[in-house]
Design a protein around this motif. Structure first.
Motif, PDB file in Angstrom:
ATOM      1  N   GLY A   8       0.774  -1.233   0.000  1.00  0.00           N
ATOM      2  CA  GLY A   8       0.000   0.000   0.000  1.00  0.00           C
ATOM      3  C   GLY A   8       0.803   1.279   0.000  1.00  0.00           C
ATOM      4  N   LEU A   9       2.112   1.181   0.035  1.00  0.00           N
ATOM      5  CA  LEU A   9       2.959   2.370   0.074  1.00  0.00           C
ATOM      6  C   LEU A   9       3.414   2.735  -1.336  1.00  0.00           C
ATOM      7  CD1 LEU A   9       4.539   4.417   1.856  1.00  0.00           C
ATOM      8  CD2 LEU A   9       6.433   2.782   1.850  1.00  0.00           C
ATOM      9  N   ALA A  10       3.246   4.001  -1.726  1.00  0.00           N
ATOM     10  CA  ALA A  10       3.709   4.474  -3.029  1.00  0.00           C
ATOM     11  C   ALA A  10       5.203   4.760  -2.944  1.00  0.00           C
ATOM     12  CB  ALA A  10       2.951   5.728  -3.431  1.00  0.00           C
ATOM     13  N   VAL A  11       6.000   3.990  -3.712  1.00  0.00           N
ATOM     14  CA  VAL A  11       7.457   4.087  -3.653  1.00  0.00           C
ATOM     15  C   VAL A  11       7.979   4.589  -5.001  1.00  0.00           C
ATOM     16  CG1 VAL A  11       9.609   2.822  -3.300  1.00  0.00           C
ATOM     17  CG2 VAL A  11       7.558   2.177  -2.014  1.00  0.00           C
ATOM     18  N   VAL A  17       8.367   6.803 -12.531  1.00  0.00           N
ATOM     19  CA  VAL A  17       7.749   5.529 -12.127  1.00  0.00           C
ATOM     20  C   VAL A  17       7.607   5.440 -10.613  1.00  0.00           C
ATOM     21  CG1 VAL A  17       7.889   3.011 -12.246  1.00  0.00           C
ATOM     22  CG2 VAL A  17       8.792   4.395 -14.129  1.00  0.00           C
ATOM     23  N   THR A  18       6.400   5.061 -10.176  1.00  0.00           N
ATOM     24  CA  THR A  18       6.109   4.781  -8.771  1.00  0.00           C
ATOM     25  C   THR A  18       5.530   3.372  -8.673  1.00  0.00           C
ATOM     26  OG1 THR A  18       5.654   7.106  -8.276  1.00  0.00           O
ATOM     27  CG2 THR A  18       4.713   5.485  -6.779  1.00  0.00           C
ATOM     28  N   ARG A  19       5.901   2.661  -7.614  1.00  0.00           N
ATOM     29  CA  ARG A  19       5.455   1.279  -7.426  1.00  0.00           C
ATOM     30  C   ARG A  19       4.585   1.181  -6.172  1.00  0.00           C
ATOM     31  NH1 ARG A  19      10.414  -1.860  -6.637  1.00  0.00           N
ATOM     32  NH2 ARG A  19      10.243  -1.100  -4.510  1.00  0.00           N
ATOM     33  N   VAL A  20       3.508   0.395  -6.257  1.00  0.00           N
ATOM     34  CA  VAL A  20       2.646   0.108  -5.109  1.00  0.00           C
ATOM     35  C   VAL A  20       2.491  -1.405  -5.020  1.00  0.00           C
ATOM     36  CG1 VAL A  20       0.431   0.484  -3.995  1.00  0.00           C
ATOM     37  CG2 VAL A  20       1.403   2.287  -5.452  1.00  0.00           C
ATOM     38  N   LEU A  21       2.836  -1.986  -3.883  1.00  0.00           N
ATOM     39  CA  LEU A  21       2.791  -3.434  -3.687  1.00  0.00           C
ATOM     40  C   LEU A  21       1.439  -3.852  -3.133  1.00  0.00           C
ATOM     41  CD1 LEU A  21       4.396  -6.151  -3.655  1.00  0.00           C
ATOM     42  CD2 LEU A  21       5.058  -5.582  -1.303  1.00  0.00           C
ATOM     43  N   ALA A  22       0.795  -4.808  -3.794  1.00  0.00           N
ATOM     44  CA  ALA A  22      -0.497  -5.317  -3.346  1.00  0.00           C
ATOM     45  C   ALA A  22      -0.326  -6.321  -2.209  1.00  0.00           C
ATOM     46  CB  ALA A  22      -1.240  -5.975  -4.513  1.00  0.00           C
ATOM     47  N   PRO A  23      -1.328  -6.453  -1.341  1.00  0.00           N
ATOM     48  CA  PRO A  23      -1.226  -7.370  -0.195  1.00  0.00           C
ATOM     49  C   PRO A  23      -1.648  -8.795  -0.554  1.00  0.00           C
ATOM     50  CG  PRO A  23      -3.246  -6.115  -0.024  1.00  0.00           C
ATOM     51  CD  PRO A  23      -2.540  -5.623  -1.268  1.00  0.00           C
ATOM     52  N   THR A  35       2.080  -3.040  -8.718  1.00  0.00           N
ATOM     53  CA  THR A  35       1.429  -2.116  -9.640  1.00  0.00           C
ATOM     54  C   THR A  35       2.369  -0.942  -9.873  1.00  0.00           C
ATOM     55  OG1 THR A  35      -0.769  -2.722  -8.862  1.00  0.00           O
ATOM     56  CG2 THR A  35      -0.555  -0.600  -9.985  1.00  0.00           C
ATOM     57  N   HIS A  36       2.532  -0.565 -11.140  1.00  0.00           N
ATOM     58  CA  HIS A  36       3.413   0.554 -11.478  1.00  0.00           C
ATOM     59  C   HIS A  36       2.592   1.713 -12.030  1.00  0.00           C
ATOM     60  CE1 HIS A  36       6.311  -2.847 -11.477  1.00  0.00           C
ATOM     61  NE2 HIS A  36       7.083  -1.934 -10.913  1.00  0.00           N
ATOM     62  N   ILE A  37       2.876   2.908 -11.549  1.00  0.00           N
ATOM     63  CA  ILE A  37       2.239   4.133 -12.008  1.00  0.00           C
ATOM     64  C   ILE A  37       3.292   4.944 -12.753  1.00  0.00           C
ATOM     65  CG2 ILE A  37       1.066   6.252 -11.307  1.00  0.00           C
ATOM     66  CD1 ILE A  37       0.137   4.685  -8.795  1.00  0.00           C
ATOM     67  N   VAL A  38       3.007   5.267 -14.006  1.00  0.00           N
ATOM     68  CA  VAL A  38       3.972   5.935 -14.883  1.00  0.00           C
ATOM     69  C   VAL A  38       3.475   7.343 -15.201  1.00  0.00           C
ATOM     70  CG1 VAL A  38       5.107   5.879 -17.141  1.00  0.00           C
ATOM     71  CG2 VAL A  38       4.714   3.743 -15.881  1.00  0.00           C
ATOM     72  N   GLY A  39       4.335   8.331 -15.020  1.00  0.00           N
ATOM     73  CA  GLY A  39       3.995   9.702 -15.382  1.00  0.00           C
ATOM     74  C   GLY A  39       4.086  10.660 -14.214  1.00  0.00           C
ATOM     75  N   ARG A  40       3.953  11.959 -14.525  1.00  0.00           N
ATOM     76  CA  ARG A  40       3.985  13.004 -13.501  1.00  0.00           C
ATOM     77  C   ARG A  40       2.628  13.711 -13.400  1.00  0.00           C
ATOM     78  NH1 ARG A  40       9.049  14.043 -16.114  1.00  0.00           N
ATOM     79  NH2 ARG A  40      10.859  13.488 -14.836  1.00  0.00           N
ATOM     80  N   ASP A  41       2.315  14.539 -14.397  1.00  0.00           N
ATOM     81  CA  ASP A  41       1.069  15.318 -14.359  1.00  0.00           C
ATOM     82  C   ASP A  41      -0.145  14.491 -14.764  1.00  0.00           C
ATOM     83  OD1 ASP A  41       2.501  17.564 -13.557  1.00  0.00           O
ATOM     84  OD2 ASP A  41       2.911  18.168 -15.625  1.00  0.00           O
ATOM     85  N   ALA A  53      -9.822  -4.179  -1.630  1.00  0.00           N
ATOM     86  CA  ALA A  53     -10.240  -2.815  -1.297  1.00  0.00           C
ATOM     87  C   ALA A  53      -9.079  -1.960  -0.806  1.00  0.00           C
ATOM     88  CB  ALA A  53     -11.351  -2.860  -0.252  1.00  0.00           C
ATOM     89  N   ALA A  54      -8.201  -2.545   0.017  1.00  0.00           N
ATOM     90  CA  ALA A  54      -7.068  -1.777   0.524  1.00  0.00           C
ATOM     91  C   ALA A  54      -6.132  -1.355  -0.605  1.00  0.00           C
ATOM     92  CB  ALA A  54      -6.314  -2.583   1.580  1.00  0.00           C
ATOM     93  N   HIS A  55      -5.938  -2.248  -1.580  1.00  0.00           N
ATOM     94  CA  HIS A  55      -5.074  -1.904  -2.718  1.00  0.00           C
ATOM     95  C   HIS A  55      -5.738  -0.845  -3.590  1.00  0.00           C
ATOM     96  CE1 HIS A  55      -1.677  -2.424  -5.304  1.00  0.00           C
ATOM     97  NE2 HIS A  55      -2.410  -2.836  -6.329  1.00  0.00           N
ATOM     98  N   HIS A  56      -7.047  -0.934  -3.792  1.00  0.00           N
ATOM     99  CA  HIS A  56      -7.765   0.120  -4.522  1.00  0.00           C
ATOM    100  C   HIS A  56      -7.495   1.473  -3.867  1.00  0.00           C
ATOM    101  CE1 HIS A  56     -11.137  -2.917  -5.842  1.00  0.00           C
ATOM    102  NE2 HIS A  56      -9.946  -3.235  -6.312  1.00  0.00           N
ATOM    103  N   ASP A  57      -7.647   1.530  -2.540  1.00  0.00           N
ATOM    104  CA  ASP A  57      -7.450   2.792  -1.825  1.00  0.00           C
ATOM    105  C   ASP A  57      -6.018   3.287  -1.973  1.00  0.00           C
ATOM    106  OD1 ASP A  57     -10.076   2.692  -1.011  1.00  0.00           O
ATOM    107  OD2 ASP A  57      -9.625   1.886   0.992  1.00  0.00           O
ATOM    108  N   ALA A  58      -5.050   2.363  -1.897  1.00  0.00           N
ATOM    109  CA  ALA A  58      -3.645   2.753  -2.024  1.00  0.00           C
ATOM    110  C   ALA A  58      -3.354   3.331  -3.406  1.00  0.00           C
ATOM    111  CB  ALA A  58      -2.744   1.556  -1.746  1.00  0.00           C
ATOM    112  N   LEU A  59      -3.953   2.760  -4.433  1.00  0.00           N
ATOM    113  CA  LEU A  59      -3.739   3.281  -5.785  1.00  0.00           C
ATOM    114  C   LEU A  59      -4.351   4.669  -5.942  1.00  0.00           C
ATOM    115  CD1 LEU A  59      -4.317   0.120  -8.028  1.00  0.00           C
ATOM    116  CD2 LEU A  59      -2.150   1.128  -7.281  1.00  0.00           C
ATOM    117  N   ARG A  60      -5.533   4.870  -5.386  1.00  0.00           N
ATOM    118  CA  ARG A  60      -6.150   6.193  -5.480  1.00  0.00           C
ATOM    119  C   ARG A  60      -5.299   7.246  -4.780  1.00  0.00           C
ATOM    120  NH1 ARG A  60     -11.105   3.183  -5.354  1.00  0.00           N
ATOM    121  NH2 ARG A  60     -11.192   3.200  -3.078  1.00  0.00           N
ATOM    122  N   VAL A  61      -4.734   6.891  -3.638  1.00  0.00           N
ATOM    123  CA  VAL A  61      -3.850   7.822  -2.931  1.00  0.00           C
ATOM    124  C   VAL A  61      -2.612   8.119  -3.765  1.00  0.00           C
ATOM    125  CG1 VAL A  61      -2.334   8.077  -0.919  1.00  0.00           C
ATOM    126  CG2 VAL A  61      -4.679   7.219  -0.631  1.00  0.00           C
ATOM    127  N   ALA A  62      -2.025   7.089  -4.370  1.00  0.00           N
ATOM    128  CA  ALA A  62      -0.806   7.266  -5.167  1.00  0.00           C
ATOM    129  C   ALA A  62      -1.081   8.091  -6.433  1.00  0.00           C
ATOM    130  CB  ALA A  62      -0.228   5.903  -5.549  1.00  0.00           C
TER     131      ALA A  62
END
Length: 287
Positions: A8-11, A17-23, A35-41, A53-62
């Motif tokens: 759940g932590l955005a790294v 590139v930012t990575r979020v690890l699912a539980p 899960t990898h998030i690519v981009g800035r703006d 649900a917890a991973h969904h929330d973590a992605l929305r925060v990231a």
């Protein structure tokens, strides 16, 4: 192994590139799906992971309210794609990437779709060379069938990083499970990667691969070694898949016996296709 980040932590792992690890850690997913998030703006989300649900929330925060241009799927196994639906509803982003088709029928009693997300329905299927882009980033699809028949990797052109899904992982070799998985296609896809000059791989599971060509060469060698074991054992006597696994995987974690059997079967089917081996009365033999 380095200690994995908390789920759940955005790294941030590089500027784009930012990575979020699912539980969902397990014997098959290692520390969990990344899960990898690519981009800035504006961003793309690669393999949003399981329906948790917890991973969904973590992605929305990231994502932090930024526009999501696309949700990209390397393949639709249940640990990679189910969260795409909730994320698409929350962001309005299209689901794009691997096709939803699954190849069937190997005659060995496999549950063909057991590992697949049956509700996966991409808005757009990408093929080799297709691209998705945003502000300062471009992702290009690379066909890498083998682990699944429709598997894709995604190349980040701006930094020469490759999101390799489950084709090349940072902790173990990929399971090739017929009928959808195909050993011949898998080896050909490894050769495709070996011919590229990607700087780093970000896999779906495990640590980043900082010397990718070296790892791919080792994976090709490992598979050739396994094939050689099978040929030697069958040359001595016809054997079943179970008998081959028992001889080839001494000390194997019992939880992974099924995966080992599927990969051995994949080798056997490839040998059969090449005219080296054949099935006979429940066992396999060299022709």
């Amino acid at each position: 192994m380095a200690k994995p980040p908390p789920t759940g932590l955005a790294v941030p792992i590089e500027p784009l590139v930012t990575r979020v690890l699912a539980p969902n850690a397990s014997a098959y997913t290692y520390t969990g799906t990344q899960t990898h998030i690519v981009g800035r703006d504006d961003v793309a989300v690669i393999d949003p992971g399981p329906n948790d649900a917890a991973h969904h929330d973590a992605l929305r925060v990231a994502i932090a309210g930024r526009p999501v241009r696309a949700i990209l799927i390397t393949h639709h196994h249940r640990d990679h794609s189910p969260a795409a639906r909730a994320l698409a509803e929350a962001t309005g982003a299209p689901i794009v990437g691997a096709a939803a088709t699954v190849r069937g029928g190997d005659g060995e009693g496999a549950a063909v779709d057991a590992a697949f997300d049956r509700d996966y329905a991409p808005d757009r299927v990408l093929t080799d060379g297709d691209g998705v882009s945003g502000d300062g980033w471009t992702l290009t699809a690379l066909a890498t069938p083998g682990h699944t028949s429709q598997h894709l990797a995604f190349a980040l052109e701006e930094s020469k990083a490759l999101f390799s899904g489950d084709h090349v992982m940072g902790w173990a070799t990929s399971v090739i499970s017929p009928p959808d998985g195909d050993m011949g296609e898998y080896l050909a896809s490894l050769e495709t990667l070996l011919a590229r000059d990607d700087r780093i791989y970000y896999p779906g599971h495990g640590e980043a691969v900082e010397r990718p060509q070296r790892l791919v060469r080792g994976m090709l060698g490992h598979r050739k070694q396994r094939e050689g074991q099978i040929v030697r054992l069958l040359t001595a006597a016809p054997r079943t898949v179970a008998a081959l696994v028992e001889r080839m995987y001494v000390g194997l974690d019992p939880r992974l016996a099924g995966a080992a059997a599927r990969s051995v079967l994949a080798h056997l089917i490839d040998l059969e296709r090449r005219g080296v081996a054949a099935r006979e009365e429940g066992a396999w033999r060299i022709i």
